[in-house]
Scaffold this active site. Sequence first.
Site, short mmCIF file in Angstrom:
data_model
loop_
_atom_site.label_atom_id
_atom_site.label_comp_id
_atom_site.label_asym_id
_atom_site.label_seq_id
_atom_site.Cartn_x
_atom_site.Cartn_y
_atom_site.Cartn_z
CG HIS A 175 22.74 10.22 19.61
ND1 HIS A 175 23.36 9.45 20.70
CD2 HIS A 175 21.74 9.99 19.54
CE1 HIS A 175 22.26 8.52 21.22
NE2 HIS A 175 21.28 8.68 20.34
CG ASP A 209 11.18 -4.56 13.70
OD1 ASP A 209 12.23 -5.12 13.71
OD2 ASP A 209 10.69 -3.88 12.81
CG ASP A 264 9.75 -4.59 8.32
OD1 ASP A 264 10.02 -4.16 9.62
OD2 ASP A 264 10.00 -5.76 7.94
#
Length: 364
Positions: A76, A222, A229
């Site tokens: 940002h 995730d 990863d």
Amino acid sequence: MKLSLFSTFAAVIIGALALPQGPGGGGGSVTCPGGQSTSNSQCCVWFDVLDDLQTNFYQGSKCESPVRKILRIVFHDAIGFSPALTAAGQFGGGGADGSIIAHSNIELAFPANGGLTDTIEALRAVGINHGVSFGDLIQFATAVGMSNCPGSPRLEFLTGRSNSSQPSPPSLIPGPGNTVTAILDRMGDAGFSPDEVVDLLAAHSLASQEGLNSAIFRSPLDSTPQVFDTQFYIETLLKGTTQPGPSLGFAEELSPFPGEFRMRSDALLARDSRTACRWQSMTSSNEVMGQRYRAAMAKMSVLGFDRNALTDCSDVIPSAVSNNAAPVIPGGLTVDDIEVSCPSEPFPEIATASGPLPSLAPAP
């Protein structure tokens, strides 16, 4: 010294690919007051900053919420940079200049910067205590924070940015509710190709959301939010079948299993014809993902600056623990659950994990 963005990109990529990958603080020709070895005396102060950050800011070198916050802040801060505005006779922003800290009274009011106040104030104190510029500190804290997360590449760190800045213009930060065209146009204005946009999104491997759906606070993007990863790229391509919270939040799409949050912008970029093949190419190799992310971050870190006027202190940055786990399709799912979106290349052969469908806990 500020310089045109485009005049430095070739040097950025060459420098990023040549980065050393050994432990921080080794192999230099200068001995610092604390006994550390480095390549340049200007780097010595950063060993003190390193100790402060790891002990206090990262609470004992942990890969937790402060790392995710600094990954938001570094992007940002730097992406507040628009050659298009400059060409129109307006102030186009200073890039990676630390203005998000220096002018927090203005920039923290931008909707994209919600939830960052405490982290910004903690960084301000570190910068003042050690006499380093806010622009340098943001880059350094990012590289150090990522070193706490297994599998992360060792990022380049250049020092020498001035602490002089102006507030960033508003509305320059692309967000999860934007269209792919809007994201690529904004990032293209700052000098990034569609491939590099996909590369930068590797940061979402360590990400969770806090402000998009409060009912599932810190839901990860995730299944391995403390490991850098390729699971983020794999899992974003899985069919969305589950609503992880009582209702969908802002810019949220259905996710592949309980507890995982899917941003609309990620889902769209994974499937758009301009970015889908690059996205797919990031699914099968942690090494390739790390190399590409390192190069894209090196480029972003000098937005608004001449890298040749900065000092390379990359040898202060620690190396992350290796991640030797191979990419997998999560348990309970198969390659048939992948929404293959790259027509020119077959989907890579990726093993399927044994066991049931995952159910994720909030990220720490």
